[in-house]
Write a protein that holds these residues in place. Structure first.
Motif, mmCIF file in Angstrom:
data_model
loop_
_atom_site.group_PDB
_atom_site.id
_atom_site.type_symbol
_atom_site.label_atom_id
_atom_site.label_comp_id
_atom_site.label_asym_id
_atom_site.label_seq_id
_atom_site.Cartn_x
_atom_site.Cartn_y
_atom_site.Cartn_z
ATOM 1 N N HIS A 128 16.356 15.483 -8.030
ATOM 2 C CA HIS A 128 15.048 15.423 -8.684
ATOM 3 C C HIS A 128 14.163 14.376 -8.002
ATOM 4 O O HIS A 128 12.985 14.634 -7.713
ATOM 5 C CB HIS A 128 15.208 15.100 -10.167
ATOM 6 N N SER A 175 14.506 21.825 -5.307
ATOM 7 C CA SER A 175 14.012 21.989 -6.682
ATOM 8 C C SER A 175 14.907 22.888 -7.521
ATOM 9 O O SER A 175 15.011 22.692 -8.731
ATOM 10 C CB SER A 175 12.586 22.534 -6.682
ATOM 11 N N ILE A 185 11.608 22.099 -0.331
ATOM 12 C CA ILE A 185 11.282 22.006 -1.760
ATOM 13 C C ILE A 185 11.998 23.090 -2.547
ATOM 14 O O ILE A 185 12.545 22.827 -3.620
ATOM 15 C CB ILE A 185 9.753 22.061 -1.965
ATOM 16 N N ALA A 212 17.561 20.431 -8.677
ATOM 17 C CA ALA A 212 17.105 19.170 -9.271
ATOM 18 C C ALA A 212 17.018 19.226 -10.788
ATOM 19 O O ALA A 212 16.655 20.247 -11.359
ATOM 20 C CB ALA A 212 15.734 18.820 -8.695
ATOM 21 N N HIS A 257 13.112 15.713 -4.764
ATOM 22 C CA HIS A 257 12.086 16.735 -4.979
ATOM 23 C C HIS A 257 10.703 16.092 -5.117
ATOM 24 O O HIS A 257 9.729 16.538 -4.489
ATOM 25 C CB HIS A 257 12.441 17.556 -6.228
#
Length: 139
Positions: free
Chosen positions: A43, A27, A23, A30, A46
């Motif tokens: 994204h 992230s 993550i 993203a 994520h």
């Protein structure tokens, strides 16, 4: 030129179930609706990672403003069989939640169960009615 991130490390972290690392890597790169397709795909990834990690509170918070988070949350709720939460979300106007609730109830109790939910939530939703009346082989 498109900016890149360490996708291989993120994929490896995901494969071993190291959600925090995956993550964090994804992230940072993203971006929702980015003009850069790699950032937009990150994204979506994520949101998928948040669901896989069981970080529902974060998905719920993001779902208020992010259609992708909302869809991932609804899909997770469907896959886990949380009809009560899907019903609540559908009653608040979440159409994806309604359609997944109809499918879930149809799978469990047939068209009658699905039609009852539609009658309770939005009797005028013709797409939900079509879903309720489909045979399971047509999903």
């Amino acid at each position: 030129m498109t900016a890149r991130f360490d996708q291989a490390s993120a994929e490896a972290a995901e494969a071993r179930g190291d959600w925090a690392t995956a993550i964090a890597l994804v992230s940072e790169f993203a971006e929702c609706y980015s003009r850069d397709p790699y950032r937009h795909n990150a994204h979506l990834w994520h949101m998928d990672l948040l669901a896989k990690a069981g970080l529902l509170r974060e998905l719920v918070d993001r779902a208020e403003m992010d259609v992708h988070a909302r869809r991932h949350l609804d899909r997770f709720l469907y896959e886990e069989g949380h009809d009560g939460v899907l019903r609540e979300r559908a009653q608040r106007g979440d159409k994806t939640a309604l359609y997944l609730l109809v499918r879930l109830l149809h799978d469990r109790g047939g068209p009658a169960a699905a039609m009852q939910a539609i009658a309770d939530i939005d009797v005028n939703d013709t797409y939900a009615i079509k879903l309720a009346l489909r045979s399971q082989s047509n999903w």
